[in-house]
Scaffold this active site. Structure first.
Site, PDB file in Angstrom:
ATOM      1  N   LYS A 192       2.554  -3.366   7.250  1.00  0.00           N
ATOM      2  CA  LYS A 192       2.771  -3.562   5.807  1.00  0.00           C
ATOM      3  C   LYS A 192       4.194  -3.168   5.418  1.00  0.00           C
ATOM      4  O   LYS A 192       4.818  -3.811   4.566  1.00  0.00           O
ATOM      5  CB  LYS A 192       1.748  -2.750   5.010  1.00  0.00           C
ATOM      6  CG  LYS A 192       0.320  -3.243   5.131  1.00  0.00           C
ATOM      7  CD  LYS A 192       0.130  -4.638   4.560  1.00  0.00           C
ATOM      8  CE  LYS A 192       0.181  -4.650   3.053  1.00  0.00           C
ATOM      9  NZ  LYS A 192      -0.111  -5.990   2.486  1.00  0.00           N
ATOM     10  N   THR A 242       0.822  -1.208   0.000  1.00  0.00           N
ATOM     11  CA  THR A 242       0.000   0.000   0.000  1.00  0.00           C
ATOM     12  C   THR A 242       0.856   1.257   0.000  1.00  0.00           C
ATOM     13  O   THR A 242       1.984   1.248   0.520  1.00  0.00           O
ATOM     14  CB  THR A 242      -0.913   0.011   1.250  1.00  0.00           C
ATOM     15  OG1 THR A 242      -1.529   1.289   1.387  1.00  0.00           O
ATOM     16  CG2 THR A 242      -0.105  -0.253   2.520  1.00  0.00           C
ATOM     17  N   ASP A 243       0.308   2.339  -0.527  1.00  0.00           N
ATOM     18  CA  ASP A 243       1.020   3.618  -0.488  1.00  0.00           C
ATOM     19  C   ASP A 243       1.119   4.166   0.933  1.00  0.00           C
ATOM     20  O   ASP A 243       1.911   5.073   1.213  1.00  0.00           O
ATOM     21  CB  ASP A 243       0.355   4.650  -1.412  1.00  0.00           C
ATOM     22  CG  ASP A 243      -1.102   4.933  -1.083  1.00  0.00           C
ATOM     23  OD1 ASP A 243      -1.654   4.321  -0.147  1.00  0.00           O
ATOM     24  OD2 ASP A 243      -1.709   5.767  -1.788  1.00  0.00           O
ATOM     25  N   GLU A 244       0.345   3.602   1.866  1.00  0.00           N
ATOM     26  CA  GLU A 244       0.370   4.100   3.243  1.00  0.00           C
ATOM     27  C   GLU A 244       1.710   3.864   3.928  1.00  0.00           C
ATOM     28  O   GLU A 244       2.006   4.497   4.945  1.00  0.00           O
ATOM     29  CB  GLU A 244      -0.763   3.469   4.052  1.00  0.00           C
ATOM     30  CG  GLU A 244      -2.140   3.895   3.582  1.00  0.00           C
ATOM     31  CD  GLU A 244      -3.249   3.454   4.507  1.00  0.00           C
ATOM     32  OE1 GLU A 244      -3.092   3.604   5.742  1.00  0.00           O
ATOM     33  OE2 GLU A 244      -4.279   2.969   4.023  1.00  0.00           O
TER      34      GLU A 244
END
Length: 339
Positions: free
Chosen positions: A156, A125-127
């Site tokens: 992640k 994820t971009d998070e």
């Protein structure tokens, strides 16, 4: 010889759409779907393909070492979607996120290391990059330092680093993708778009965090699935590929658009206390995947959001069923003192 593709977390939102996409694009592939069927894993997401002779479902957890080794041993490719993913849940129960997202990924990587796997792809994820300033032209690049701000994104990021380590240390043929916010059919109604649709269908208000001006980049799920397929088959081993939709919208814009499509008025919006550590803005650069692998999103946001809202309106029973499953799941887990 036919390719066997092991998809973990394939009963979830993106995983189920990916399996459907792969069966259509590669009809000769044998696909194994391993899923623990927690509250957001729904085997009915794949009811339309369950009779396909090239599709097999296995009910198991990625932390199950024996089962994972059995499945990896007969697979050529592994794509890992399996993850706890809701930020609010990670704030309440961070331990579960470490167990699944970190230890589960480690278990998969170890099994792949000891097998002759051709390619392992970690869906991230971009998070993991943290937050961008609102009002700037800054973007997340594959070289952007990781700076996760929630237990979810930290778990992640840790998994991504394990994938990198196994590539460098053990020469495992890994790939890593990091995507922006997905939307589309079959998304569990705890995420913003389906949750707000569900609330409106029930005649309730939509609880919008803070001032609603947090910005996300939105990507239609089947565009994401095509990008994953291309990276899996053509990506450079050991590389990270960002996958974004180039659709930056504030949460307030999204909310107003949903309300408009559903023919409600803005009195349905209820501003509530902001989430802890709420990232202000995400925005991804697609330059690497576009220039190297010739991928670009094809679904416009305007068309995609209409398609998505209409899907939920036509599948009200699906929403009711998955919400009932969540209630039953947590009642069972609480009885076992797991959470």
């Amino acid at each position: 010889m036919a390719i066997t593709l092991l998809v973990t977390g394939g009963a979830g939102f993106i995983g189920s759409c990916f399996i459907r996409h792969e069966l259509k694009k590669h009809p000769d592939y044998k696909i194994i779907n391993l899923d623990a069927l927690t509250y957001c894993g729904n085997i009915n997401n794949l009811k339309d393909v369950e009779q396909n002779p090239n599709y097999t479902f296995v009910h198991a957890n990625i932390c199950d070492k024996k089962k994972v080794r059995e499945l990896v041993a007969v697979s050529d490719f592994v794509v890992n979607f399996a993850a706890e993913s809701h930020v609010d849940n990670s704030i309440e129960n961070p331990e579960v996120f470490i167990e699944t997202n970190v230890k589960g990924t480690l278990n998969l990587l170890q099994a792949c290391k000891d097998s002759k796997i051709q390619r392992y792809l970690q869906v991230s994820t971009d998070e993991v990059y943290g937050s961008l300033e609102v009002g700037t032209d800054d973007l997340f690049y594959e070289t952007t330092p990781l700076a996760p701000n929630s237990p979810y994104s930290a778990s992640k990021a840790a998994a991504d680093m394990l994938v990198r380590a196994y590539n460098i240390t053990y020469k495992l043929p890994t790939l890593n993708t990091r995507c922006s916010n997905n939307y589309g059919p079959y998304q569990y109604p705890e995420k913003l778009i389906p949750f707000f649709i569900s609330q409106i269908l029930k005649g309730k208000t939509v609880p919008l965090y803070g001032d609603g001006l947090n910005i996300r980049d939105w990507l239609y799920v089947y565009d994401h699935c095509e990008a994953i397929d291309i990276v899996l088959h053509k990506g450079r081993i050991g590389e990270v590929y960002n996958i974004g939709g180039h659709n930056e919208k504030t949460n307030l814009e999204i909310t107003k658009l949903i309300i408009k499509i559903m023919q409600k008025d803005e009195s349905a919006i209820e501003f509530v206390k902001d989430r802890l550590g709420h990232d202000k803005r995400y925005a991804i650069s697609n330059n690497k995947i576009t220039t190297e692998l010739n991928w670009a999103p094809t679904m416009s946001f305007e068309e995609g959001i209409k398609t998505t809202v209409n899907w939920y309106l036509k599948n009200k029973e699906w929403i009711e069923n998955v919400e009932d499953r969540k209630k039953i799941f947590y009642e069972q887990q609480n009885a076992k003192n797991i959470y």
